[in-house]
Write a protein that holds these residues in place. Structure first.
Motif, PDB file in Angstrom:
ATOM      1  N   VAL A  61       0.744  -1.233   0.035  1.00  0.00           N
ATOM      2  CA  VAL A  61      -0.083   0.085  -0.046  1.00  0.00           C
ATOM      3  C   VAL A  61       0.912   1.119  -0.057  1.00  0.00           C
ATOM      4  O   VAL A  61       0.509   2.229  -0.684  1.00  0.00           O
ATOM      5  CB  VAL A  61      -0.817   0.028   1.052  1.00  0.00           C
ATOM      6  CG1 VAL A  61      -1.660   1.280   1.297  1.00  0.00           C
ATOM      7  CG2 VAL A  61      -1.900  -1.049   1.043  1.00  0.00           C
ATOM      8  N   LEU A  62       2.025   1.128   0.897  1.00  0.00           N
ATOM      9  CA  LEU A  62       2.810   2.476   1.055  1.00  0.00           C
ATOM     10  C   LEU A  62       3.490   2.828  -0.663  1.00  0.00           C
ATOM     11  O   LEU A  62       3.547   3.779  -0.973  1.00  0.00           O
ATOM     12  CB  LEU A  62       3.731   2.019   1.882  1.00  0.00           C
ATOM     13  CG  LEU A  62       4.962   3.213   2.388  1.00  0.00           C
ATOM     14  CD1 LEU A  62       4.366   4.625   2.601  1.00  0.00           C
ATOM     15  CD2 LEU A  62       5.872   2.846   3.427  1.00  0.00           C
ATOM     16  N   HIS A  63       3.896   1.682  -1.223  1.00  0.00           N
ATOM     17  CA  HIS A  63       4.580   1.877  -2.406  1.00  0.00           C
ATOM     18  C   HIS A  63       3.865   2.282  -3.251  1.00  0.00           C
ATOM     19  O   HIS A  63       4.203   3.239  -3.940  1.00  0.00           O
ATOM     20  CB  HIS A  63       5.161   0.458  -2.859  1.00  0.00           C
ATOM     21  CG  HIS A  63       5.762   0.262  -3.975  1.00  0.00           C
ATOM     22  ND1 HIS A  63       7.227   0.492  -4.527  1.00  0.00           N
ATOM     23  CD2 HIS A  63       5.197  -0.207  -5.363  1.00  0.00           C
ATOM     24  CE1 HIS A  63       7.222   0.380  -5.493  1.00  0.00           C
ATOM     25  NE2 HIS A  63       6.248  -0.052  -6.205  1.00  0.00           N
ATOM     26  N   GLN A  64       2.572   1.811  -3.480  1.00  0.00           N
ATOM     27  CA  GLN A  64       1.727   1.964  -4.464  1.00  0.00           C
ATOM     28  C   GLN A  64       1.481   3.570  -4.307  1.00  0.00           C
ATOM     29  O   GLN A  64       1.194   4.317  -5.295  1.00  0.00           O
ATOM     30  CB  GLN A  64       0.261   1.477  -4.450  1.00  0.00           C
ATOM     31  CG  GLN A  64      -0.656   1.735  -5.418  1.00  0.00           C
ATOM     32  CD  GLN A  64      -0.189   1.615  -7.067  1.00  0.00           C
ATOM     33  OE1 GLN A  64       0.843   0.822  -7.122  1.00  0.00           O
ATOM     34  NE2 GLN A  64      -0.514   2.643  -7.845  1.00  0.00           N
ATOM     35  N   ASP A  65       0.978   4.031  -3.141  1.00  0.00           N
ATOM     36  CA  ASP A  65       0.534   5.644  -2.896  1.00  0.00           C
ATOM     37  C   ASP A  65       1.729   6.372  -3.100  1.00  0.00           C
ATOM     38  O   ASP A  65       1.642   7.707  -3.541  1.00  0.00           O
ATOM     39  CB  ASP A  65      -0.181   5.680  -1.614  1.00  0.00           C
ATOM     40  CG  ASP A  65      -1.658   5.361  -1.635  1.00  0.00           C
ATOM     41  OD1 ASP A  65      -2.141   4.658  -2.736  1.00  0.00           O
ATOM     42  OD2 ASP A  65      -2.454   5.908  -0.797  1.00  0.00           O
ATOM     43  N   LEU A  66       3.056   5.971  -2.584  1.00  0.00           N
ATOM     44  CA  LEU A  66       4.034   6.855  -3.010  1.00  0.00           C
ATOM     45  C   LEU A  66       4.159   7.106  -4.248  1.00  0.00           C
ATOM     46  O   LEU A  66       4.542   8.296  -4.772  1.00  0.00           O
ATOM     47  CB  LEU A  66       5.302   6.317  -2.274  1.00  0.00           C
ATOM     48  CG  LEU A  66       5.429   6.138  -0.749  1.00  0.00           C
ATOM     49  CD1 LEU A  66       6.796   5.395  -0.386  1.00  0.00           C
ATOM     50  CD2 LEU A  66       5.655   7.772  -0.294  1.00  0.00           C
ATOM     51  N   LYS A  67       3.965   6.214  -5.003  1.00  0.00           N
ATOM     52  CA  LYS A  67       4.016   6.435  -6.664  1.00  0.00           C
ATOM     53  C   LYS A  67       2.969   7.217  -7.330  1.00  0.00           C
ATOM     54  O   LYS A  67       3.038   8.222  -8.019  1.00  0.00           O
ATOM     55  CB  LYS A  67       4.321   5.172  -7.348  1.00  0.00           C
ATOM     56  CG  LYS A  67       5.476   4.118  -6.958  1.00  0.00           C
ATOM     57  CD  LYS A  67       5.664   2.900  -7.789  1.00  0.00           C
ATOM     58  CE  LYS A  67       5.308   3.105  -9.368  1.00  0.00           C
ATOM     59  NZ  LYS A  67       5.492   1.803 -10.032  1.00  0.00           N
ATOM     60  N   SER A  68       1.804   6.788  -6.718  1.00  0.00           N
ATOM     61  CA  SER A  68       0.598   7.479  -7.557  1.00  0.00           C
ATOM     62  C   SER A  68       0.008   8.838  -6.775  1.00  0.00           C
ATOM     63  O   SER A  68      -0.153   9.567  -7.524  1.00  0.00           O
ATOM     64  CB  SER A  68      -0.783   6.459  -7.579  1.00  0.00           C
ATOM     65  OG  SER A  68      -1.042   6.221  -6.087  1.00  0.00           O
ATOM     66  N   ARG A  69       0.253   9.043  -5.514  1.00  0.00           N
ATOM     67  CA  ARG A  69      -0.108  10.079  -5.081  1.00  0.00           C
ATOM     68  C   ARG A  69       0.972  11.066  -4.468  1.00  0.00           C
ATOM     69  O   ARG A  69       0.530  12.253  -3.936  1.00  0.00           O
ATOM     70  CB  ARG A  69      -1.242   9.786  -3.755  1.00  0.00           C
ATOM     71  CG  ARG A  69      -2.272   9.113  -4.379  1.00  0.00           C
ATOM     72  CD  ARG A  69      -3.469   8.609  -3.054  1.00  0.00           C
ATOM     73  NE  ARG A  69      -4.630   8.141  -3.579  1.00  0.00           N
ATOM     74  CZ  ARG A  69      -5.562   7.993  -3.154  1.00  0.00           C
ATOM     75  NH1 ARG A  69      -5.530   7.687  -1.744  1.00  0.00           N
ATOM     76  NH2 ARG A  69      -6.690   7.530  -3.769  1.00  0.00           N
ATOM     77  N   PHE A  70       2.168  10.742  -4.387  1.00  0.00           N
ATOM     78  CA  PHE A  70       3.266  11.610  -4.064  1.00  0.00           C
ATOM     79  C   PHE A  70       4.154  11.845  -5.046  1.00  0.00           C
ATOM     80  O   PHE A  70       5.408  12.319  -4.840  1.00  0.00           O
ATOM     81  CB  PHE A  70       3.785  11.018  -2.804  1.00  0.00           C
ATOM     82  CG  PHE A  70       3.114  11.166  -1.492  1.00  0.00           C
ATOM     83  CD1 PHE A  70       3.509  12.134  -0.561  1.00  0.00           C
ATOM     84  CD2 PHE A  70       2.103  10.180  -1.283  1.00  0.00           C
ATOM     85  CE1 PHE A  70       2.603  12.526   0.588  1.00  0.00           C
ATOM     86  CE2 PHE A  70       1.298  10.453  -0.093  1.00  0.00           C
ATOM     87  CZ  PHE A  70       1.471  11.512   0.648  1.00  0.00           C
ATOM     88  N   GLY A  71       4.174  11.145  -6.287  1.00  0.00           N
ATOM     89  CA  GLY A  71       5.024  11.318  -7.487  1.00  0.00           C
ATOM     90  C   GLY A  71       6.449  10.845  -7.137  1.00  0.00           C
ATOM     91  O   GLY A  71       7.313  11.406  -7.819  1.00  0.00           O
ATOM     92  N   VAL A  72       6.537   9.808  -6.558  1.00  0.00           N
ATOM     93  CA  VAL A  72       7.825   9.141  -6.078  1.00  0.00           C
ATOM     94  C   VAL A  72       7.828   7.912  -7.114  1.00  0.00           C
ATOM     95  O   VAL A  72       7.252   6.931  -6.952  1.00  0.00           O
ATOM     96  CB  VAL A  72       8.257   8.756  -4.671  1.00  0.00           C
ATOM     97  CG1 VAL A  72       9.596   7.946  -4.549  1.00  0.00           C
ATOM     98  CG2 VAL A  72       7.940   9.792  -3.773  1.00  0.00           C
ATOM     99  N   ASP A  73       8.860   7.949  -8.250  1.00  0.00           N
ATOM    100  CA  ASP A  73       8.665   7.022  -9.296  1.00  0.00           C
ATOM    101  C   ASP A  73       9.323   5.783  -8.703  1.00  0.00           C
ATOM    102  O   ASP A  73       8.639   4.542  -9.298  1.00  0.00           O
ATOM    103  CB  ASP A  73       9.671   7.518 -10.253  1.00  0.00           C
ATOM    104  CG  ASP A  73       9.113   8.552 -11.161  1.00  0.00           C
ATOM    105  OD1 ASP A  73       7.631   8.561 -10.991  1.00  0.00           O
ATOM    106  OD2 ASP A  73       9.664   9.540 -11.479  1.00  0.00           O
ATOM    107  N   SER A  74      10.494   5.745  -8.071  1.00  0.00           N
ATOM    108  CA  SER A  74      10.938   4.317  -7.489  1.00  0.00           C
ATOM    109  C   SER A  74      11.292   4.570  -5.849  1.00  0.00           C
ATOM    110  O   SER A  74      12.239   4.787  -5.762  1.00  0.00           O
ATOM    111  CB  SER A  74      12.282   4.137  -8.164  1.00  0.00           C
ATOM    112  OG  SER A  74      12.118   3.943  -9.322  1.00  0.00           O
ATOM    113  N   PRO A  75      10.171   4.278  -5.116  1.00  0.00           N
ATOM    114  CA  PRO A  75      10.227   4.599  -3.702  1.00  0.00           C
ATOM    115  C   PRO A  75      11.300   3.677  -2.891  1.00  0.00           C
ATOM    116  O   PRO A  75      11.150   2.535  -3.272  1.00  0.00           O
ATOM    117  CB  PRO A  75       8.628   4.215  -3.148  1.00  0.00           C
ATOM    118  CG  PRO A  75       7.955   4.286  -4.452  1.00  0.00           C
ATOM    119  CD  PRO A  75       8.649   3.902  -5.536  1.00  0.00           C
ATOM    120  N   ARG A  76      12.001   4.241  -2.065  1.00  0.00           N
ATOM    121  CA  ARG A  76      12.743   3.301  -1.097  1.00  0.00           C
ATOM    122  C   ARG A  76      12.386   3.462   0.217  1.00  0.00           C
ATOM    123  O   ARG A  76      12.125   4.401   0.869  1.00  0.00           O
ATOM    124  CB  ARG A  76      14.395   3.891  -1.277  1.00  0.00           C
ATOM    125  CG  ARG A  76      15.006   3.639  -2.291  1.00  0.00           C
ATOM    126  CD  ARG A  76      16.449   4.442  -2.607  1.00  0.00           C
ATOM    127  NE  ARG A  76      17.297   4.117  -1.406  1.00  0.00           N
ATOM    128  CZ  ARG A  76      18.166   3.065  -1.125  1.00  0.00           C
ATOM    129  NH1 ARG A  76      18.351   2.305  -2.222  1.00  0.00           N
ATOM    130  NH2 ARG A  76      18.845   2.898  -0.367  1.00  0.00           N
TER     131      ARG A  76
END
Length: 340
Positions: free
Chosen positions: A191-206
């Motif tokens: 869930v964290l990985h997906q929302d960092l990408k879709s709602r925070f604009g982080v392309d490759s979350p660490r």
């Protein structure tokens, strides 16, 4: 891109929610960020204008889009209930104030779900009072998950550049270890990985993952949750393309965030994650619910019944919650435009 429409729920009318809302409008910052509309009984906002000496007017509307007709000195409000309400004293939450708060949440959530608004910022409620009113949820996060039929969700707190999501939230510390399972940790990572990408604009979350036990269990000497639950969850997350690192001892992970170039941290329990965040961001932190089909944020403080009605409640965290909600809306719309 059209100006986002953000709904604001009143919160508990006996608490500081109405006051931080009118003080936030009084700064003029909300209008610059988005179209803001409050959902709740207008009379409690009128009372808050008096206690805070904010010189604005309350303007009742039926739908969010009608807020554009309200002038700069007005606060648009959608009434959440037509029933006759009893008097409410500042600082005295109870069954009735819990019901009023819940009615606003339900009304606002439906409006966002049907596309009448883009995001939701919830005012502070008292969990005990919500339960007294018959809404049996540990908090607004779980209530919103139920209302939106979301089965996979997570609580994340944001303070400046620090983002901290939690595996467990509002439960007794004696229950935490039994809730740290491979499935639970993996679900929160997804869930964290997906929302960092879709709602925070982080392309490759660490994502840095915290251990549960001191020294990350010291090879099983201080507990086996790291070996039996957390490490397997991280391994499985990596197999799914999630860059999850750890588990790291909690007492050093936050200090190493910049060095590790982490976009977020996944903590195992409430105080493990929120003590470091509130040490650095007290008064301007924001609560975000991940995994919902709608965008929801809230200020990182409670009802503060002890100071309600004095006109002194600080609106900073509320303004930051509103700001983050508009940021997320713009990221989602920008991403959708790129995909289409």
């Amino acid at each position: 891109m059209n100006n986002p429409v953000v709904l604001i729920t009143l919160g508990d009318p006996a608490g500081v929610g109405p006051e931080v809302i009118v003080r936030s409008f009084g700064t003029g910052r909300l209008r610059k960020l988005a179209t803001a509309v409050v959902v709740g009984p207008p009379e409690f906002l009128t009372r808050a204008l008096q206690s805070t000496a904010v010189r604005l007017s309350i303007e009742e509307v039926d739908l969010p889009r009608e807020a554009s007709l309200v002038g700069e000195l007005g606060i648009p409000v959608i009434r959440s209930s037509r029933r006759v309400l009893p008097p409410v004293q500042w600082g005295r939450g109870g069954k009735e104030t819990g019901r009023i708060a819940a009615e606003a949440i339900i009304k606002a959530t439906k409006l966002v779900q049907t596309g009448e608004a883009d995001a939701l910022v919830t005012g502070p409620v008292c969990k005990e009072v919500l339960n007294l009113a018959g809404y049996d949820y540990p908090g607004q996060t779980e209530m919103l998950a139920h209302l939106t039929n979301a089965h996979r969700f997570a609580m994340m707190l944001v303070g400046g550049e620090l983002r901290v999501a939690l595996v467990t939230t509002h439960c007794a510390i004696s229950e935490v270890a039994s809730k740290i399972t491979k499935r639970a940790v993996l679900e929160k990572l997804e869930v964290l990985h997906q929302d960092l990408k879709s709602r925070f604009g982080v392309d490759s979350p660490r994502i840095g993952v915290s251990a549960l036990n001191p020294h990350a269990g010291e090879g099983g000497l201080f507990g086996k949750e790291e070996i039996e639950q957390i490490q397997p969850a991280i391994k499985q997350a990596k197999a799914k393309g999630i860059e999850a690192l750890g588990p790291f001892p909690a007492d050093t992970l936050f200090a190493r965030r910049a060095q590790l170039k982490l976009d977020a941290i996944l903590a195992m329990y409430h105080d493990q994650g929120l003590i470091p965040l509130k040490l650095t961001s007290f008064g301007h932190g924001v609560n975000v619910t991940l995994g919902l089909p709608i965008i929801r944020t809230s200020p990182d403080h409670g009802t503060a019944f002890d100071i309600a009605g004095q006109g002194t409640a600080d609106p900073t965290s509320f303004i930051e919650a509103f700001k983050l909600a508009t940021f997320m809306v713009r990221k989602v719309k920008s991403r959708s435009a790129c995909i289409s």
